[in-house]
Write an enzyme that holds these catalytic residues in place. Sequence first.
Site, PDB file in Angstrom:
ATOM      1  N   LYS A   1       2.183  -3.292   7.432  1.00  0.00           N
ATOM      2  CA  LYS A   1       2.467  -3.508   6.011  1.00  0.00           C
ATOM      3  C   LYS A   1       3.917  -3.142   5.677  1.00  0.00           C
ATOM      4  O   LYS A   1       4.553  -3.793   4.846  1.00  0.00           O
ATOM      5  CB  LYS A   1       1.499  -2.691   5.145  1.00  0.00           C
ATOM      6  CG  LYS A   1       0.061  -3.175   5.192  1.00  0.00           C
ATOM      7  CD  LYS A   1      -0.104  -4.578   4.602  1.00  0.00           C
ATOM      8  CE  LYS A   1       0.019  -4.588   3.099  1.00  0.00           C
ATOM      9  NZ  LYS A   1      -0.253  -5.928   2.524  1.00  0.00           N
TER      10      LYS A   1
ATOM     11  N   TYR B   1      -1.752  -0.231  11.121  1.00  0.00           N
ATOM     12  CA  TYR B   1      -1.931  -0.932   9.852  1.00  0.00           C
ATOM     13  C   TYR B   1      -0.753  -0.698   8.918  1.00  0.00           C
ATOM     14  O   TYR B   1      -0.127  -1.652   8.428  1.00  0.00           O
ATOM     15  CB  TYR B   1      -3.227  -0.485   9.168  1.00  0.00           C
ATOM     16  CG  TYR B   1      -3.250  -0.815   7.691  1.00  0.00           C
ATOM     17  CD1 TYR B   1      -3.192  -2.130   7.252  1.00  0.00           C
ATOM     18  CD2 TYR B   1      -3.300   0.204   6.735  1.00  0.00           C
ATOM     19  CE1 TYR B   1      -3.177  -2.436   5.891  1.00  0.00           C
ATOM     20  CE2 TYR B   1      -3.298  -0.087   5.380  1.00  0.00           C
ATOM     21  CZ  TYR B   1      -3.233  -1.411   4.966  1.00  0.00           C
ATOM     22  OH  TYR B   1      -3.212  -1.692   3.630  1.00  0.00           O
TER      23      TYR B   1
ATOM     24  N   THR C   1       0.830  -1.201   0.000  1.00  0.00           N
ATOM     25  CA  THR C   1       0.000   0.000   0.000  1.00  0.00           C
ATOM     26  C   THR C   1       0.865   1.252   0.000  1.00  0.00           C
ATOM     27  O   THR C   1       1.994   1.236   0.519  1.00  0.00           O
ATOM     28  CB  THR C   1      -0.918   0.021   1.239  1.00  0.00           C
ATOM     29  OG1 THR C   1      -1.540   1.307   1.374  1.00  0.00           O
ATOM     30  CG2 THR C   1      -0.123  -0.252   2.512  1.00  0.00           C
ATOM     31  N   ASP C   2       0.331   2.335  -0.535  1.00  0.00           N
ATOM     32  CA  ASP C   2       1.059   3.598  -0.475  1.00  0.00           C
ATOM     33  C   ASP C   2       1.143   4.150   0.942  1.00  0.00           C
ATOM     34  O   ASP C   2       1.949   5.056   1.227  1.00  0.00           O
ATOM     35  CB  ASP C   2       0.432   4.639  -1.421  1.00  0.00           C
ATOM     36  CG  ASP C   2      -1.021   4.960  -1.116  1.00  0.00           C
ATOM     37  OD1 ASP C   2      -1.609   4.345  -0.204  1.00  0.00           O
ATOM     38  OD2 ASP C   2      -1.593   5.831  -1.810  1.00  0.00           O
ATOM     39  N   GLU C   3       0.362   3.601   1.850  1.00  0.00           N
ATOM     40  CA  GLU C   3       0.371   4.104   3.232  1.00  0.00           C
ATOM     41  C   GLU C   3       1.683   3.844   3.947  1.00  0.00           C
ATOM     42  O   GLU C   3       1.957   4.453   4.989  1.00  0.00           O
ATOM     43  CB  GLU C   3      -0.804   3.523   4.016  1.00  0.00           C
ATOM     44  CG  GLU C   3      -2.145   3.964   3.477  1.00  0.00           C
ATOM     45  CD  GLU C   3      -3.318   3.536   4.349  1.00  0.00           C
ATOM     46  OE1 GLU C   3      -3.209   3.634   5.584  1.00  0.00           O
ATOM     47  OE2 GLU C   3      -4.336   3.091   3.780  1.00  0.00           O
TER      48      GLU C   3
END
Length: 399
Positions: A198, A194, A140-142
């Site tokens: 990741k 989260y 994810t870009d997060e």
Amino acid sequence: MKTYLVTGAAGFIGANFVKYMLKKYDDIAIVILDKLTYAGNLGTIKEELKDSRVEFVRGDIANAELVSNIFARREIDYVVNFAAESHVDRSITNPQLFLQTNILGTQNMLECAKKAWTTGKDDKGYPTYLPGKKFLQVSTDEVYGSLTKDFDVPQPLHIEDENVRRVVKGRTKIQTYGRTFFTGETPLDPRSPYSSSKTGADLIVRAYHETYKMPVNITRCSNNYGPYHFPEKLIPLIIKNILEGRKLPVYGKGDNVRDWLYVEDHAKAIDMVLAGGRVGEIYNIGGFNEEQNINIVKLTIDTIARLMQEEPRYRSVLKTSVENINYDLITYVSDRLGHDMRYAIDPTKIHRELGWLPETKFADGIQKTIRWYLDNRAWWETIISGEYRDYYEKMYGNR
């Protein structure tokens, strides 16, 4: 024939990937491994499960015996690891679960794949592998944290690079809320349990490549939207609540910015990375579709209101009157803890190397998505009972 082990394929993006692959290729086999947690729904892939090319295994990616057995029974060529706890709000209330699944589960998948694919050692002592194998971690870009929001009013995005201009070919309105974008060189800076989990998973994947020379890729994608999206995420939650005449919870002022990508375009990108991505590389997947959350909510309201006027057949799914579909449904709730302000991806690398382009304009994609939810009410009504209702009240009821 290539065989894919796809984890988390009863969830939103994994299911759409399976649908895309089975439609595109005749000579493949897919083994689906899914624990069927709250966001996993066999109804999403019920037609695919009838396909002789598909095998379904219910189980946890952290179960070494189970995963090893799959590799022993089937000649797996590609692992595509979608399986993850993925909702930020849930990670805030139960961070340990995210570490267990997203980090330890990923490490177990890597280890089982490494053991199954290893053929020996080279003259330096590194493992050697069967040809044509690859482990792809869907991230994810997060993991990059938050970009600054430099403009309250979006500015036209001027693109000088010819390769990047191809990414947005045919689009007349391209805008940005900031001067910078996520690239492969952006430092990792996760802000939530989260995104931290990741990030940890990505680092484990990188470690297996550097330490064991394992054939891997990592993809990092912007926010996806489209059919079969679990209704705890913004767009499907807003659609559902509009149809039920319920308030639309918007965090803070609604001015957080996200970069949106239609889920089938994401599936296409993953397929291209599997086939042609350079081993060990990270590919960012996005489409220059930045928008504030509040504007997404208003666009969804406007689109549903218009469809109800233009196509009265859709009124049968309403639990409220057409007149109630307006901005009065919007209710601002206290902001999420540590809420990232802006995400925006620069997808130049994946276009230059693999030729990938996002094919779905946001205006088209959001209408396709809304129509899908209007046409498939039975799907989302089935999964919003029980635990989900309790969770919804806990998250939004007193805010």
